[in-house]
Scaffold this motif. Structure first.
Motif, PDB file in Angstrom:
ATOM      1  N   ASP A  72       2.300  -8.689  10.175  1.00  0.00           N
ATOM      2  CA  ASP A  72       3.338  -9.504  10.806  1.00  0.00           C
ATOM      3  C   ASP A  72       3.344 -10.940  10.304  1.00  0.00           C
ATOM      4  O   ASP A  72       4.337 -11.635  10.410  1.00  0.00           O
ATOM      5  N   SER A  73       2.245 -11.380   9.735  1.00  0.00           N
ATOM      6  CA  SER A  73       2.126 -12.765   9.293  1.00  0.00           C
ATOM      7  C   SER A  73       2.399 -12.948   7.802  1.00  0.00           C
ATOM      8  O   SER A  73       2.195 -14.028   7.276  1.00  0.00           O
ATOM      9  N   GLY A  74       2.867 -11.897   7.127  1.00  0.00           N
ATOM     10  CA  GLY A  74       3.112 -11.984   5.697  1.00  0.00           C
ATOM     11  C   GLY A  74       1.892 -11.631   4.877  1.00  0.00           C
ATOM     12  O   GLY A  74       1.913 -11.738   3.653  1.00  0.00           O
ATOM     13  N   LEU A  75       0.833 -11.227   5.547  1.00  0.00           N
ATOM     14  CA  LEU A  75      -0.388 -10.837   4.862  1.00  0.00           C
ATOM     15  C   LEU A  75      -0.453  -9.322   4.780  1.00  0.00           C
ATOM     16  O   LEU A  75       0.408  -8.627   5.290  1.00  0.00           O
ATOM     17  N   GLY A  76      -1.489  -8.794   4.132  1.00  0.00           N
ATOM     18  CA  GLY A  76      -1.679  -7.356   4.090  1.00  0.00           C
ATOM     19  C   GLY A  76      -2.104  -6.879   2.718  1.00  0.00           C
ATOM     20  O   GLY A  76      -2.450  -7.668   1.842  1.00  0.00           O
ATOM     21  N   LEU A  77      -2.066  -5.565   2.545  1.00  0.00           N
ATOM     22  CA  LEU A  77      -2.441  -4.923   1.291  1.00  0.00           C
ATOM     23  C   LEU A  77      -1.178  -4.514   0.557  1.00  0.00           C
ATOM     24  O   LEU A  77      -0.322  -3.849   1.129  1.00  0.00           O
ATOM     25  N   TRP A  78      -1.097  -4.890  -0.714  1.00  0.00           N
ATOM     26  CA  TRP A  78       0.063  -4.590  -1.534  1.00  0.00           C
ATOM     27  C   TRP A  78      -0.350  -3.737  -2.715  1.00  0.00           C
ATOM     28  O   TRP A  78      -1.430  -3.884  -3.259  1.00  0.00           O
ATOM     29  N   VAL A  79       0.534  -2.868  -3.122  1.00  0.00           N
ATOM     30  CA  VAL A  79       0.342  -2.052  -4.307  1.00  0.00           C
ATOM     31  C   VAL A  79       0.979  -2.781  -5.489  1.00  0.00           C
ATOM     32  O   VAL A  79       2.052  -3.366  -5.362  1.00  0.00           O
ATOM     33  N   ILE A  80       0.286  -2.744  -6.625  1.00  0.00           N
ATOM     34  CA  ILE A  80       0.810  -3.334  -7.856  1.00  0.00           C
ATOM     35  C   ILE A  80       1.352  -2.195  -8.714  1.00  0.00           C
ATOM     36  O   ILE A  80       0.642  -1.235  -8.996  1.00  0.00           O
ATOM     37  N   GLU A  81       2.608  -2.323  -9.123  1.00  0.00           N
ATOM     38  CA  GLU A  81       3.260  -1.322  -9.972  1.00  0.00           C
ATOM     39  C   GLU A  81       3.756  -1.976 -11.248  1.00  0.00           C
ATOM     40  O   GLU A  81       4.129  -3.155 -11.252  1.00  0.00           O
ATOM     41  N   LEU A  82       3.772  -1.201 -12.328  1.00  0.00           N
ATOM     42  CA  LEU A  82       4.431  -1.660 -13.546  1.00  0.00           C
ATOM     43  C   LEU A  82       5.929  -1.647 -13.289  1.00  0.00           C
ATOM     44  O   LEU A  82       6.473  -0.651 -12.814  1.00  0.00           O
ATOM     45  N   LYS A  83       6.583  -2.739 -13.589  1.00  0.00           N
ATOM     46  CA  LYS A  83       8.003  -2.875 -13.291  1.00  0.00           C
ATOM     47  C   LYS A  83       8.855  -1.862 -14.049  1.00  0.00           C
ATOM     48  O   LYS A  83       9.786  -1.285 -13.486  1.00  0.00           O
ATOM     49  N   ASP A  84       8.539  -1.627 -15.319  1.00  0.00           N
ATOM     50  CA  ASP A  84       9.404  -0.766 -16.124  1.00  0.00           C
ATOM     51  C   ASP A  84       9.279   0.718 -15.784  1.00  0.00           C
ATOM     52  O   ASP A  84      10.227   1.474 -15.969  1.00  0.00           O
ATOM     53  N   SER A  85       8.134   1.153 -15.266  1.00  0.00           N
ATOM     54  CA  SER A  85       7.935   2.586 -15.004  1.00  0.00           C
ATOM     55  C   SER A  85       7.684   2.928 -13.544  1.00  0.00           C
ATOM     56  O   SER A  85       7.772   4.100 -13.168  1.00  0.00           O
ATOM     57  N   GLY A  86       7.335   1.948 -12.726  1.00  0.00           N
ATOM     58  CA  GLY A  86       6.963   2.232 -11.340  1.00  0.00           C
ATOM     59  C   GLY A  86       5.558   2.786 -11.206  1.00  0.00           C
ATOM     60  O   GLY A  86       5.132   3.160 -10.118  1.00  0.00           O
ATOM     61  N   GLU A  87       4.809   2.815 -12.309  1.00  0.00           N
ATOM     62  CA  GLU A  87       3.441   3.341 -12.290  1.00  0.00           C
ATOM     63  C   GLU A  87       2.548   2.438 -11.441  1.00  0.00           C
ATOM     64  O   GLU A  87       2.535   1.221 -11.595  1.00  0.00           O
ATOM     65  N   VAL A  88       1.787   3.041 -10.531  1.00  0.00           N
ATOM     66  CA  VAL A  88       0.891   2.307  -9.649  1.00  0.00           C
ATOM     67  C   VAL A  88      -0.413   2.031 -10.397  1.00  0.00           C
ATOM     68  O   VAL A  88      -1.063   2.958 -10.870  1.00  0.00           O
ATOM     69  N   ILE A  89      -0.791   0.746 -10.487  1.00  0.00           N
ATOM     70  CA  ILE A  89      -1.965   0.392 -11.286  1.00  0.00           C
ATOM     71  C   ILE A  89      -3.069  -0.298 -10.494  1.00  0.00           C
ATOM     72  O   ILE A  89      -4.189  -0.426 -10.987  1.00  0.00           O
ATOM     73  N   GLY A  90      -2.777  -0.774  -9.289  1.00  0.00           N
ATOM     74  CA  GLY A  90      -3.799  -1.487  -8.542  1.00  0.00           C
ATOM     75  C   GLY A  90      -3.304  -1.986  -7.209  1.00  0.00           C
ATOM     76  O   GLY A  90      -2.229  -1.604  -6.738  1.00  0.00           O
ATOM     77  N   ILE A  91      -4.109  -2.853  -6.614  1.00  0.00           N
ATOM     78  CA  ILE A  91      -3.777  -3.449  -5.324  1.00  0.00           C
ATOM     79  C   ILE A  91      -4.049  -4.951  -5.370  1.00  0.00           C
ATOM     80  O   ILE A  91      -4.848  -5.431  -6.167  1.00  0.00           O
ATOM     81  N   CYS A  92      -3.382  -5.657  -4.494  1.00  0.00           N
ATOM     82  CA  CYS A  92      -3.617  -7.071  -4.259  1.00  0.00           C
ATOM     83  C   CYS A  92      -3.532  -7.250  -2.748  1.00  0.00           C
ATOM     84  O   CYS A  92      -2.709  -6.602  -2.091  1.00  0.00           O
TER      85      CYS A  92
END
Length: 182
Positions: A72-92
């Motif tokens: 709710d505060s703009g924090l949390g776990l995000w998935v990192i994807e390659l923009k051109d393919s949508g491939e999931v490569i990590g987290i931030c």
């Protein structure tokens, strides 16, 4: 775990973008990816063993942790994807831990995506978000003292070693880094 085909997802709500990456909130649909990442030897060594060994356990891990953490505060776990393919490569992640005075930034990539500038790109964009959208003036980062590549990345981004800390009595000491003023 054996390397397998890259994981791709259906389009989701993108929070942040860079030239090559997009970051979005983690969902239960990311359970297979999280299972893979959480069981990488480098993740276990540098971040910790979450004892997640099946897709079902990964879903439970997500439902009981990252999907409820500070969202709710703009924090949390995000998935990192390659923009051109949508491939999931990590987290931030951006988390407010009770034991830290500042919001903690974290990241992890599958090893095959190391040394390509993706972590730097994702963390740099996340810091811009923290400064411009959340109005925070400092960030914390925690890292094992032998994780030299993460320490170099943090220092490149203006973080400085503050002190050794323990997140709780059951874990070893780790290094606390603080950002320069954002």
């Amino acid at each position: 775990m054996e390397p397998s085909e890259p994981l791709r997802r259906q389009p989701a709500s993108i929070l942040l973008t860079t030239d090559r990456l997009q970051l979005r909130r983690v969902t239960l649909d990311d359970a297979e990816f999280m299972l893979r990442l959480l069981n990488e030897p480098s993740f276990i060594q540098n971040i910790g063993d979450r004892d997640v060994r099946s897709v079902e356990q990964a879903r439970a891990y997500l439902a009981n942790g990252p999907l409820t953490a500070n969202t709710d505060s703009g924090l949390g776990l995000w998935v990192i994807e390659l923009k051109d393919s949508g491939e999931v490569i990590g987290i931030c992640s951006l988390l407010k831990r009770e034991v830290l005075d500042h919001v903690d930034i974290g990241y992890a990539l599958l090893p095959r995506y190391w040394s390509k500038g993706y972590a730097l790109e994702a963390v740099k964009r996340t810091i811009e978000y923290v400064k411009n959208s959340l109005g925070l003036d400092r960030l914390a980062a925690i890292v094992n003292e032998d994780n030299e590549s993460s320490i170099r990345l943090l220092e490149k981004l203006g973080f400085r070693f503050e002190k050794m800390i323990r997140l709780n009595d059951e874990v070893a000491e780790i290094q606390l880094f603080l950002s320069d003023r954002l």
